[in-house]
Motif scaffolding. Structure first.
Motif, PDB file in Angstrom:
ATOM      1  N   ALA A 144       2.408  -2.166   8.425  1.00 46.39           N
ATOM      2  CA  ALA A 144       2.190  -2.410   9.855  1.00 46.39           C
ATOM      3  C   ALA A 144       2.078  -1.089  10.621  1.00 46.39           C
ATOM      4  O   ALA A 144       1.220  -0.948  11.501  1.00 46.39           O
ATOM      5  CB  ALA A 144       3.321  -3.268  10.423  1.00 46.39           C
ATOM      6  N   LEU A 145       2.928  -0.118  10.281  1.00 42.52           N
ATOM      7  CA  LEU A 145       2.848   1.186  10.943  1.00 42.52           C
ATOM      8  C   LEU A 145       1.503   1.856  10.670  1.00 42.52           C
ATOM      9  O   LEU A 145       0.918   2.475  11.566  1.00 42.52           O
ATOM     10  CB  LEU A 145       3.997   2.089  10.475  1.00 42.52           C
ATOM     11  CG  LEU A 145       5.386   1.714  10.970  1.00 42.52           C
ATOM     12  CD1 LEU A 145       6.449   2.555  10.263  1.00 42.52           C
ATOM     13  CD2 LEU A 145       5.479   1.890  12.486  1.00 42.52           C
ATOM     14  N   ASP A 146       1.021   1.731   9.441  1.00 36.91           N
ATOM     15  CA  ASP A 146      -0.267   2.335   9.088  1.00 36.91           C
ATOM     16  C   ASP A 146      -1.422   1.661   9.826  1.00 36.91           C
ATOM     17  O   ASP A 146      -2.314   2.324  10.350  1.00 36.91           O
ATOM     18  CB  ASP A 146      -0.515   2.246   7.575  1.00 36.91           C
ATOM     19  CG  ASP A 146       0.378   3.186   6.800  1.00 36.91           C
ATOM     20  OD1 ASP A 146       1.088   3.998   7.421  1.00 36.91           O
ATOM     21  OD2 ASP A 146       0.370   3.101   5.554  1.00 36.91           O
ATOM     22  N   GLY A 156      -0.439   6.617  -0.691  1.00 37.57           N
ATOM     23  CA  GLY A 156      -1.115   6.256  -1.932  1.00 37.57           C
ATOM     24  C   GLY A 156      -1.637   4.838  -1.946  1.00 37.57           C
ATOM     25  O   GLY A 156      -2.074   4.344  -2.982  1.00 37.57           O
ATOM     26  N   GLY A 157      -1.590   4.141  -0.808  1.00 41.90           N
ATOM     27  CA  GLY A 157      -2.083   2.768  -0.740  1.00 41.90           C
ATOM     28  C   GLY A 157      -1.315   1.825  -1.627  1.00 41.90           C
ATOM     29  O   GLY A 157      -0.081   1.846  -1.659  1.00 41.90           O
ATOM     30  N   LEU A 158      -2.039   0.998  -2.368  1.00 41.68           N
ATOM     31  CA  LEU A 158      -1.418   0.004  -3.241  1.00 41.68           C
ATOM     32  C   LEU A 158      -0.530   0.668  -4.288  1.00 41.68           C
ATOM     33  O   LEU A 158       0.557   0.187  -4.593  1.00 41.68           O
ATOM     34  CB  LEU A 158      -2.486  -0.853  -3.922  1.00 41.68           C
ATOM     35  CG  LEU A 158      -1.989  -1.893  -4.912  1.00 41.68           C
ATOM     36  CD1 LEU A 158      -1.070  -2.898  -4.219  1.00 41.68           C
ATOM     37  CD2 LEU A 158      -3.152  -2.600  -5.585  1.00 41.68           C
ATOM     38  N   LYS A 159      -0.989   1.787  -4.821  1.00 42.62           N
ATOM     39  CA  LYS A 159      -0.207   2.496  -5.841  1.00 42.62           C
ATOM     40  C   LYS A 159       1.149   2.918  -5.269  1.00 42.62           C
ATOM     41  O   LYS A 159       2.177   2.771  -5.918  1.00 42.62           O
ATOM     42  CB  LYS A 159      -0.988   3.703  -6.346  1.00 42.62           C
ATOM     43  CG  LYS A 159      -0.418   4.346  -7.567  1.00 42.62           C
ATOM     44  CD  LYS A 159      -1.348   5.425  -8.099  1.00 42.62           C
ATOM     45  CE  LYS A 159      -0.787   6.001  -9.369  1.00 42.62           C
ATOM     46  NZ  LYS A 159      -1.679   7.001  -9.962  1.00 42.62           N
ATOM     47  N   ASP A 160       1.156   3.415  -4.049  1.00 43.09           N
ATOM     48  CA  ASP A 160       2.402   3.801  -3.390  1.00 43.09           C
ATOM     49  C   ASP A 160       3.315   2.594  -3.211  1.00 43.09           C
ATOM     50  O   ASP A 160       4.525   2.669  -3.487  1.00 43.09           O
ATOM     51  CB  ASP A 160       2.105   4.429  -2.016  1.00 43.09           C
ATOM     52  CG  ASP A 160       3.373   4.744  -1.245  1.00 43.09           C
ATOM     53  OD1 ASP A 160       4.102   5.663  -1.673  1.00 43.09           O
ATOM     54  OD2 ASP A 160       3.644   4.049  -0.244  1.00 43.09           O
ATOM     55  N   THR A 161       2.745   1.474  -2.782  1.00 47.31           N
ATOM     56  CA  THR A 161       3.523   0.249  -2.581  1.00 47.31           C
ATOM     57  C   THR A 161       4.151  -0.209  -3.890  1.00 47.31           C
ATOM     58  O   THR A 161       5.337  -0.547  -3.940  1.00 47.31           O
ATOM     59  CB  THR A 161       2.637  -0.861  -1.994  1.00 47.31           C
ATOM     60  OG1 THR A 161       2.135  -0.419  -0.739  1.00 47.31           O
ATOM     61  CG2 THR A 161       3.413  -2.150  -1.805  1.00 47.31           C
TER      62      THR A 161
END
Length: 189
Positions: A144-146, A156-161
């Motif tokens: 949400a912040l992004d 890193g997007g999905l990888k970071d998540t």
């Protein structure tokens, strides 16, 4: 009558998965063979758990879980419905919310009727689910912040998540094992 309908349901699922195993073997799509076999194993395991008459896996949850596996793993991944039907993935994730609430509700029912102090596995599962729920809320907050404020918290997007969720899972499991071991020594206080 109740068991007869469930048995027909299980036989139908076994037939679908066995057909899929053979179908994908002939097409030399061995990843899909493996996924079809995994579905077959999951139905078998859920059937064994269901046959024990545990309150956590009641009739409606048994049916919903098996249908979810069918629609997500087999139809979605193996038969490519994720690619063929727009919003298929969103729909399944939406439905998974209903299923996870049903699991939580059933767990609360068990807790209400059980001396929780003597059930390490139940305590482990409840605390793990709570911990992972908090972790997912944190990831939703980052997202949400992004999106709303362009803050770049998920660099890193999905990888970071996924890394964040795996880290939270590992930390949760270690802490739960430590906590339940020390608390059970002291008879949970």
């Amino acid at each position: 009558m109740k068991d007869k309908k469930i048995n027909i349901f299980k036989i139908l699922l076994y037939a679908i998965y066995l057909f899929s195993v053979v179908f994908f073997m002939f097409k030399s799509e061995y990843g899909k063979v493996g996924l079809s076999l995994l579905c077959l194993v999951i139905v078998f395991i859920l059937s064994k758990i269901y046959s024990k008459n545990l309150a956590i896996l009641d009739r409606s949850l048994f049916i919903a879980s098996n249908l979810f596996i069918l629609f997500s793993f087999l139809l979605g991944s193996c038969y490519n419905l994720y690619d063929k039907i727009k919003y298929y993935d969103d729909l399944l994730h939406f439905i998974s919310g209903f299923i996870s609430v049903k699991i939580g509700w059933n767990m609360l029912s068990v807790v209400k009727n059980t001396d929780i102090n003597n059930n390490k596995l139940l305590i482990f599962i409840i605390i793990l689910f709570f911990s992972m729920g908090i972790s997912s809320i944190c990831e939703l907050s980052e997202y949400a912040l992004d999106v709303l404020f362009k803050m770049g918290t998920q660099s890193g997007g999905l990888k970071d998540t996924m890394h964040d969720m795996i880290d939270a899972l590992a930390g949760s499991c270690i802490m739960i094992l430590y906590y339940t071991k020390s608390k059970f020594k002291n008879n949970i206080k």
